[in-house]
Motif scaffolding. Structure first.
Motif, mmCIF file in Angstrom:
data_model
loop_
_atom_site.group_PDB
_atom_site.id
_atom_site.type_symbol
_atom_site.label_atom_id
_atom_site.label_comp_id
_atom_site.label_asym_id
_atom_site.label_seq_id
_atom_site.Cartn_x
_atom_site.Cartn_y
_atom_site.Cartn_z
ATOM 1 N N THR A 1 42.998 34.926 37.045
ATOM 2 C CA THR A 1 44.218 34.148 36.823
ATOM 3 C C THR A 1 44.377 33.012 37.833
ATOM 4 N N ASP A 2 43.328 32.754 38.651
ATOM 5 C CA ASP A 2 43.387 31.646 39.605
ATOM 6 C C ASP A 2 43.706 30.345 38.874
ATOM 7 N N ARG A 3 44.533 29.488 39.491
ATOM 8 C CA ARG A 3 44.883 28.222 38.851
ATOM 9 C C ARG A 3 43.656 27.341 38.652
ATOM 10 N N VAL A 4 42.730 27.391 39.610
ATOM 11 C CA VAL A 4 41.473 26.646 39.515
ATOM 12 C C VAL A 4 40.337 27.654 39.417
ATOM 13 N N ARG A 5 39.444 27.452 38.483
ATOM 14 C CA ARG A 5 38.348 28.401 38.300
ATOM 15 C C ARG A 5 37.489 28.470 39.555
ATOM 16 N N PRO A 6 37.338 29.657 40.146
ATOM 17 C CA PRO A 6 36.561 29.769 41.380
ATOM 18 C C PRO A 6 35.081 29.476 41.141
ATOM 19 N N MET A 7 34.455 28.903 42.155
ATOM 20 C CA MET A 7 33.018 28.687 42.103
ATOM 21 C C MET A 7 32.298 30.025 42.249
ATOM 22 N N ASP A 8 31.231 30.231 41.481
ATOM 23 C CA ASP A 8 30.410 31.443 41.580
ATOM 24 C C ASP A 8 31.229 32.719 41.389
ATOM 25 N N GLY A 9 32.184 32.669 40.470
ATOM 26 C CA GLY A 9 33.065 33.815 40.292
ATOM 27 C C GLY A 9 32.336 35.087 39.908
ATOM 28 N N MET A 10 31.440 35.013 38.934
ATOM 29 C CA MET A 10 30.731 36.212 38.487
ATOM 30 C C MET A 10 29.844 36.779 39.587
ATOM 31 N N ARG A 11 29.117 35.911 40.275
ATOM 32 C CA ARG A 11 28.242 36.398 41.350
ATOM 33 C C ARG A 11 29.058 37.121 42.411
ATOM 34 N N ARG A 12 30.174 36.557 42.805
ATOM 35 C CA ARG A 12 31.001 37.171 43.845
ATOM 36 C C ARG A 12 31.600 38.493 43.366
ATOM 37 N N LEU A 13 32.006 38.534 42.088
ATOM 38 C CA LEU A 13 32.541 39.778 41.554
ATOM 39 C C LEU A 13 31.486 40.870 41.521
ATOM 40 N N GLN A 14 30.254 40.497 41.166
ATOM 41 C CA GLN A 14 29.196 41.506 41.067
ATOM 42 C C GLN A 14 28.765 42.028 42.429
ATOM 43 N N GLU A 15 29.096 41.318 43.491
ATOM 44 C CA GLU A 15 28.814 41.832 44.822
ATOM 45 C C GLU A 15 29.651 43.080 45.100
ATOM 46 N N ARG A 16 30.876 43.102 44.570
ATOM 47 C CA ARG A 16 31.709 44.299 44.730
ATOM 48 C C ARG A 16 31.593 45.225 43.529
ATOM 49 N N PHE A 17 31.537 44.634 42.328
ATOM 50 C CA PHE A 17 31.487 45.421 41.093
ATOM 51 C C PHE A 17 30.136 45.178 40.407
ATOM 52 N N PRO A 18 29.109 45.939 40.783
ATOM 53 C CA PRO A 18 27.747 45.679 40.267
ATOM 54 C C PRO A 18 27.656 45.714 38.745
ATOM 55 N N TRP A 19 28.586 46.427 38.083
ATOM 56 C CA TRP A 19 28.536 46.569 36.629
ATOM 57 C C TRP A 19 29.547 45.660 35.942
ATOM 58 N N CYS A 20 29.921 44.592 36.606
ATOM 59 C CA CYS A 20 30.787 43.590 35.973
ATOM 60 C C CYS A 20 29.938 42.784 34.988
ATOM 61 N N VAL A 21 30.361 42.758 33.720
ATOM 62 C CA VAL A 21 29.546 42.114 32.692
ATOM 63 C C VAL A 21 30.298 41.042 31.909
ATOM 64 N N ARG A 22 31.602 40.895 32.181
ATOM 65 C CA ARG A 22 32.352 39.889 31.427
ATOM 66 C C ARG A 22 33.405 39.259 32.317
#
Length: 385
Positions: free
Chosen positions: A300-321
Motif C-alpha cells: 500500500t506504499d504511495r510510491v512503488r518500492p524498488m526491488d519490492g519482491m526481492r526484499r520481500l523474499q528475503e524475509r518470506f522465501p515463499w512469497c510468489v505474488r
C-alpha cells in the motif's frame, strides 16, 4: 458402508510456477492412512483427477501409486472424469482396472449403469456421471434438447432414477458440475460462458447421497448433496479454507442422519495474504508466522518500492505474488481519458500517469528530469526521421 467423498485432485497443477506433485503425494498418502484408520469401504473421487488432458508420465505414477495403496487398504474406488481430464486417456483400460475394484467412469452412455458394492444390508449402487459437455453427448440422445449442463445432467438423472427404480437398493451419484448457489474460487475454470453451466440442486433428487466435484472448497448444499473440495490449496482465494473429504455412512435404509463428518487432510504449506507498507511487512514481528508460508502481498506504499519482491523474499522465501495498490489509487474520476489529456504536453501526460497509478503521488525531481530527457530524445529522433 463407510464412504469417503473426495474430488479435484488436479494431479500436475502448478502453484505460481511451482510443482505441487510432492505436496500432493504427501496429502494422498495421508488420505490412504485415513481410509485405513477409519475402515473406509469405498472412496469416491468426483472428477478432475488430472489438471490437464495430456498429463505427463510422472503424474500417472502419482495416480497409480495412490490407487494401488487404496486397493491394498481394501477400499473400492469409484472415480469420474472432470472437465480438466481427457476421458479417453483416464479411461484407458478402465475395464481391467474394474476387475481390481478400481472403477473409472468416463463414458456418458454408461452413466445409468452402476457400480454395485454389496454389504450386509444388500447392494449400494454408485452411478458415476463423467463430465458431460452438451455438444459432445447430444448425439447419443437424438430428439432430446441438450444445450446446457442442466439439461444433460437432468437427462442423465432421469435415466439413473429409472434404473434405480428397477434395481432397488441404496444409491450414490457422483458428478462434476457447478451447482447453483455455490461460490467458486479463481481456479475453477468456467465450464461454459454466460451462466449456462449452472445446475440446480433439484436435478439430483432421488439418490441417498450426491458426491460433487468442480468447486475447490467444501460446500454443503443439503445433507445429501455436498462438495468435498480439492486436497490442496490451488489459489490464494482458498487461503484459510480446510482441506479434506466427507465421510458418510449408509445403513439398511440409506444415508445415516448425523453421521456425515469432515475428515481433515494435512496442509503442506499454509497460504497467507499480507497487506501493508513494505517497511512494516519487513520489520513487524507479527508477520513471523508467514515466513514459512506461501505469501501473497498487497503493498500500500504511495510510491512503488524498488526491488519490492526481492526484499520481500528475503524475509518470506515463499512469497510468489505482489500487487501494488497505493492508498487512494482507487479514487474515482468523472473525467474521460480524452478530457484528462486536453491541453497537456508530453511531460505533463507522463507525470499525470505516474500520479494516477501512485494514488496522487507525482514524479520525483529525478524522475521529472528523466522524463524530460526521454521526451527530448524522442522529439529529436522524430525531427530527423
Amino acid at each position: 458402508m463407510r464412504i469417503l467423498h473426495t474430488s479435484d485432485w488436479h494431479i500436475g497443477r502448478t502453484f505460481h510456477g511451482t510443482s505441487t506433485i510432492e505436496p500432493l503425494r504427501s496429502v494422498l498418502t495421508a488420505l490412504v492412512a485415513e481410509v485405513i484408520a477409519r475402515e473406509v469401504d469405498v472412496v469416491v473421487v468426483a472428477g478432475d483427477i488430472f489438471d490437464s488432458a495430456t498429463p505427463a508420465a510422472e503424474y500417472y505414477s502419482v495416480l497409480t501409486d495412490t490407487l494401488r495403496a487404496l486397493h491394498a487398504a481394501g477400499a473400492v474406488v469409484v472415480m469420474t472424469s472432470g472437465n480438466h481430464d481427457s476421458a479417453t486417456r483416464l479411461g484407458f483400460q478402465a475395464e481391467f482396472a474394474g476387475l481390481a475394484g478400481i472403477h473409472i467412469c468416463t463414458r456418458p452412455e454408461n452413466a445409468a449403469t452402476p457400480i454395485t458394492v454389496t454389504d450386509e444390508h444388500g447392494p449400494v449402487h454408485f452411478y458415476g456421471i463423467p463430465y458431460l459437455e452438451p455438444s459432445l453427448v447430444r448425439h447419443l440422445y437424438p430428439g432430446t434438447t441438450l444445450r446446457t449442463h442442466e439439461q444433460v445432467l437432468a437427462n442423465a438423472m432421469t435415466d439413473i432414477r429409472a434404473d434405480l427404480a428397477e434395481r432397488g437398493g441404496r444409491s450414490v451419484v457422483v458428478s462434476h458440475c457447478f451447482a447453483v448457489g455455490v461460490p467458486a474460487s479463481d481456479v475453477e475454470r468456467d465450464i461454459t460462458s454466460g451462466g449456462i453451466d449452472l445446475v440446480p440442486a433439484e436435478v439430483f433428487d432421488g439418490p441417498d447421497y450426491v458426491a460433487l466435484g468442480h468447486i475447490h472448497s467444501r460446500n454443503t448444499i443439503s445433507d445429501r448433496v455436498r462438495y468435498s473440495g480439492a486436497p490442496l490449496h490451488y489459489s490464494f482465494s482458498e487461503a484459510g479454507k480446510p482441506r479434506g473429504g466427507w465421510l458418510f455412512e449408509v445403513d439398511a435404509t440409506g444415508l445415516v442422519p448425523g453421521r456425515t463428518e469432515w475428515v481433515s487432510l494435512p496442509i503442506p504449506r499454509d497460504l497467507v495474504v499480507l497487506t501493508g507498507e513494505l517497511d512494516d511487512l519487513l520489520g513487524d514481528a507479527q508477520y513471523a508466522r508467514a515466513e514459512s508460508s506461501w505469501v501473497s502481498v498487497v503493498l500500500t506504499d504511495r510510491v512503488r518500492p524498488m526491488d519490492g519482491m526481492r526484499r520481500l523474499q528475503e524475509r518470506f522465501p515463499w512469497c510468489v505474488r505482489l500487487d501494488h495498490r497505493p492508498v487512494g489509487a482507487d479514487a474515482a474520476s468523472t473525467e474521460t481519458y480524452t478530457e484528462r489529456l486536453r491541453g497537456k504536453d508530453d511531460q505533463q501526460i507522463v507525470a499525470d500517469f505516474l500520479g494516477y497509478v501512485r494514488g496522487g503521488v507525482g514524479p520525483t525531481n529525478f524522475e521529472r528530469r528523466a522524463i524530460a530527457d526521454a521526451v527530448a530524445d524522442q522529439t529529436a529522433a522524430e525531427a530527423l526521421a
